[in-house]
Design an enzyme around this catalytic site. Structure first.
Site, short mmCIF file in Angstrom:
data_model
loop_
_atom_site.label_atom_id
_atom_site.label_comp_id
_atom_site.label_asym_id
_atom_site.label_seq_id
_atom_site.Cartn_x
_atom_site.Cartn_y
_atom_site.Cartn_z
N LEU A 172 1.05 -1.29 0.19
CA LEU A 172 -0.16 -0.42 0.16
C LEU A 172 1.30 1.76 0.01
O LEU A 172 2.43 1.51 0.43
CB LEU A 172 -1.08 0.32 1.53
CG LEU A 172 -1.71 -0.61 1.34
CD1 LEU A 172 -3.11 -1.27 2.81
CD2 LEU A 172 -2.62 -0.89 0.24
N ASP A 173 0.31 2.62 -0.73
CA ASP A 173 0.83 3.41 -0.27
C ASP A 173 1.51 4.26 0.84
O ASP A 173 0.57 3.36 1.51
CB ASP A 173 0.19 4.72 -0.93
CG ASP A 173 0.32 5.11 -3.30
OD1 ASP A 173 0.63 4.06 -3.21
OD2 ASP A 173 -1.14 5.40 -3.00
N GLU A 174 2.48 4.56 1.61
CA GLU A 174 2.40 5.02 2.60
C GLU A 174 1.72 5.72 3.07
O GLU A 174 1.14 5.71 4.57
CB GLU A 174 3.73 5.70 2.68
CG GLU A 174 4.83 6.71 4.05
CD GLU A 174 5.49 7.83 3.39
OE1 GLU A 174 5.90 8.15 4.69
OE2 GLU A 174 5.86 8.22 2.43
N THR A 202 -1.44 5.29 2.64
CA THR A 202 -2.79 4.59 2.50
C THR A 202 -2.86 3.51 3.34
O THR A 202 -1.38 2.90 3.84
CB THR A 202 -3.04 3.77 1.11
OG1 THR A 202 -3.20 5.26 -0.52
CG2 THR A 202 -4.47 2.89 1.11
#
Length: 323
Positions: A144-146, A148
């Site tokens: 996951l994105d940082e 998110t």
């Protein structure tokens, strides 16, 4: 130089009982049929002292199987030696000897990168396993994105990683997100089929472009807050970098709090000013995950509740409908 007498450590065995359809087939064929074992993993098991056994005896992949045989595979334990253990509070949603599923908070990178060796999810997981006395390598099945939050699956051994990666490739893993977006999507329910590629001016930024990779996102509007904002449930059909963020911006509904893909007409609006002090990151949360357990075959359905910042945002947006 003295040779090390240290014996290899192994994970708990994974066992199967041969069925009538397995009679006369080689162990290699049975394992390929039963669990889709890869050629690379088969080679590792074959060269391992306790990798392959039938009825308690070490065998080779070409061993002929009979109905009722007890097949056992054991993988050598591995450890991520380059990841430094770091005490960290972890929100564990599920764990067994094959998998670890965590609810990642926003602001935490999944895996160390160049110049960023600490304060990642991997550091916390390695410390957690170290405290439990487990020797396990950190294998995130997806990321996951940082900024998110939500569910992340970590495989504890190469077989689990291989099996889940295969499910990802065939599209049988269900990944669902909750997002809060500006505006109202054009339809209450729909699909966004738009290719995504790198932006020429900024290679870190993704955009919809004709020569991009095929990208598919499904959405359903869960709640409308007038015409100013919406709560949207999103399911991924593909897994491109920043896919949900790019696709929602593409249909004119950028994710609230997303400083990278949002638009000035929203961020500089009255609503943008109201929510700026509530959430400082994209309001995107991986809330539901569905897949087949990589070893038992059991259907897994896991959920992670909304984090506090998104709950606060939801309450603030709810005021729009009562004004």
């Amino acid at each position: 130089m003295e040779e090390s007498n240290k014996q290899a450590e192994y994970y708990a065995p994974i066992e199967f009982v041969a069925e009538s359809a397995d009679e006369g087939r080689t162990l290699r064929d049975v394992l390929r049929k039963r669990i889709g074992i890869s050629r690379r993993l088969m080679v590792r098991l074959k060269t391992s002292e306790e990798g392959l056994s039938v009825n308690g005896h070490k065998v080779w992949p070409n061993h002929k199987i009979a109905e009722g045989d007890r097949i056992s595979i054991r993988m050598e334990a591995e450890s991520s030696e380059t990841i430094l253990p770091q005490p960290m509070k972890l929100d564990i949603v599920f764990e067994d000897e094959h998998l670890l599923v965590l609810n990642k908070p926003a602001g935490l990178i999944v895996h160390p990168t160049t110049g960023h060796y600490l304060n990642t999810l991997a550091n916390g997981v390695m410390h957690y396993w170290q405290e439990k006395g487990e020797r396990v390598r950190f294998r995130p099945v997806h990321r996951l994105d940082e900024l998110t939050s939500g569910l992340v699956v970590v495989a504890k051994h190469s077989l689990a990683q291989q099996q889940l990666a295969a499910q990802m490739t065939e599209g049988s893993v269900v990944k669902e997100y909750r997002a809060y977006v500006y505006g109202r999507p054009p339809e209450p329910e729909g699909r966004i089929d738009a290719p995504i590629g790198r932006q020429t001016e900024d290679p870190h930024r993704r955009v919809v472009r004709e020569d991009g990779a095929p990208s598919l996102t499904f959405y359903r509007v869960a709640e409308c807050y007038g015409n100013q904002a919406s709560a949207v449930d999103v399911r991924l059909g593909t897994g491109r970098t920043h896919q949900i963020r790019v696709h929602m911006t593409h249909i004119g509904c950028p994710i609230i709090g997303d400083g990278y893909y949002s638009e000035e007409r929203w961020t500089e609006s009255e609503l943008g000013s109201r929510v700026a002090g509530i959430i400082g990151r994209q309001s995107l949360h991986a809330c539901r995950l569905g897949f087949r357990h990589p070893v038992t075959g059991e259907e897994m359905r896991l959920e992670a509740a909304l984090p506090e910042d998104m709950k606060l945002l939801e309450r603030e947006l709810g005021k729009l409908t009562t004004r």
